[in-house]
Design a protein around this motif. Sequence first.
Motif, short mmCIF file in Angstrom:
data_model
loop_
_atom_site.label_atom_id
_atom_site.label_comp_id
_atom_site.label_asym_id
_atom_site.label_seq_id
_atom_site.Cartn_x
_atom_site.Cartn_y
_atom_site.Cartn_z
N THR A 128 0.87 -1.17 0.00
CA THR A 128 0.00 0.00 0.00
C THR A 128 0.91 1.23 0.00
O THR A 128 1.77 1.36 0.86
N ALA A 129 0.72 2.10 -0.97
CA ALA A 129 1.71 3.13 -1.25
C ALA A 129 1.20 4.54 -0.96
O ALA A 129 0.06 4.88 -1.26
N PHE A 130 2.11 5.34 -0.37
CA PHE A 130 1.99 6.79 -0.36
C PHE A 130 2.76 7.32 -1.58
O PHE A 130 3.37 6.53 -2.32
N PRO A 131 2.76 8.64 -1.83
CA PRO A 131 3.37 9.14 -3.07
C PRO A 131 4.82 8.72 -3.28
O PRO A 131 5.19 8.28 -4.37
N GLN A 132 5.65 8.86 -2.24
CA GLN A 132 7.08 8.58 -2.43
C GLN A 132 7.31 7.13 -2.82
O GLN A 132 8.09 6.84 -3.74
N SER A 133 6.65 6.20 -2.14
CA SER A 133 6.87 4.79 -2.47
C SER A 133 6.26 4.44 -3.83
O SER A 133 6.80 3.61 -4.57
N PRO A 217 -3.33 0.51 -2.69
CA PRO A 217 -2.77 -0.82 -2.96
C PRO A 217 -2.25 -0.89 -4.40
O PRO A 217 -2.96 -0.52 -5.34
N ILE A 218 -1.01 -1.36 -4.56
CA ILE A 218 -0.41 -1.48 -5.88
C ILE A 218 0.24 -2.85 -6.03
O ILE A 218 0.57 -3.50 -5.04
N LEU A 219 0.43 -3.25 -7.29
CA LEU A 219 1.04 -4.55 -7.62
C LEU A 219 1.99 -4.35 -8.80
O LEU A 219 1.69 -3.60 -9.72
N PHE A 220 3.15 -5.01 -8.71
CA PHE A 220 3.99 -5.13 -9.90
C PHE A 220 4.56 -6.53 -9.96
O PHE A 220 4.73 -7.21 -8.95
N SER A 221 4.84 -6.99 -11.18
CA SER A 221 5.16 -8.38 -11.42
C SER A 221 6.66 -8.59 -11.63
O SER A 221 7.37 -7.70 -12.11
N VAL A 222 7.11 -9.79 -11.28
CA VAL A 222 8.46 -10.21 -11.61
C VAL A 222 8.39 -10.75 -13.05
O VAL A 222 7.97 -11.87 -13.28
N ASP A 223 8.78 -9.91 -14.00
CA ASP A 223 8.63 -10.24 -15.41
C ASP A 223 9.78 -9.59 -16.20
O ASP A 223 10.63 -8.90 -15.61
N PRO A 224 9.84 -9.80 -17.52
CA PRO A 224 10.94 -9.21 -18.29
C PRO A 224 11.04 -7.70 -18.17
O PRO A 224 12.15 -7.14 -18.17
N LEU A 225 9.92 -6.99 -18.05
CA LEU A 225 9.97 -5.54 -17.89
C LEU A 225 10.68 -5.17 -16.60
O LEU A 225 11.50 -4.24 -16.57
#
Length: 242
Positions: A128-133, A217-225
């Motif tokens: 869960t993110a605030f602006p900086q994170s 709440p944010i999500l990012f994947s372990v992927d080629p990008l």
Amino acid sequence: MSRPLRVLLLESHEISEERLREIWRLRLEMLTLTRPEAQDWEEFRRAVVGPDRYVFVFVDPDDVAQGFFTIAMLPVDVERRRMLLMFSKFFYFRRAYRGHPKTILAPWRLLPIAWRGFGLRSLHFVTTAFPQSYVSLTRTSGRTWSLRDEGAPSWARAALTEFAQAFYPTSFDAEHGVVRGANVADGESLPRSPEARRLAERYEELNPWWREGTTLPILFSVDPLLVRTNLGRVLRRALRRS
């Protein structure tokens, strides 16, 4: 030149009380608490220590913690996808050590642990993110998804909902796709680069309530990008410091 850092990867039950209190105090340097310290300490300890939970501590040559982040693992199955969500609830670094190459590379050490413990699953980081994170993690990963992104794929929405319901059952606002009731991180200087300013503006659009203690709440994947973005950032920083 990069400031020297040593990375400690600890299962949460291995971390000493002294070290746990040290990283808790580091976190308090960056917050204005809205509740008693004793209550915050107990909630911090309960959140950090538990099954399938890990702590990365980054220490200087004097063994002083200059930053840390925590990981809790949650397997989910959505839309025929076997996923493992790795939740970093706490991510705090003193300013001089933010963006250090070791902080970018350290999470890759979780891959064998994750697959050994949960089998072959796609891997995704959530928080869960605030602006900086939000700015930092989006730049590091290349792309993040939230429940408030109109273009977020359905599997990401389903995974984020399961994450928020599991870890924030009483404070998750499903209607607006946010989590309410957090301590607000103390103010930082405005982002300097055009990319960082653009992401900060995007965050304001997604979560205009953050000053009230509402997180995204944010999500990012372990992927080629993610791999390409990580390598590019590490190389650019190495070149600048050489």
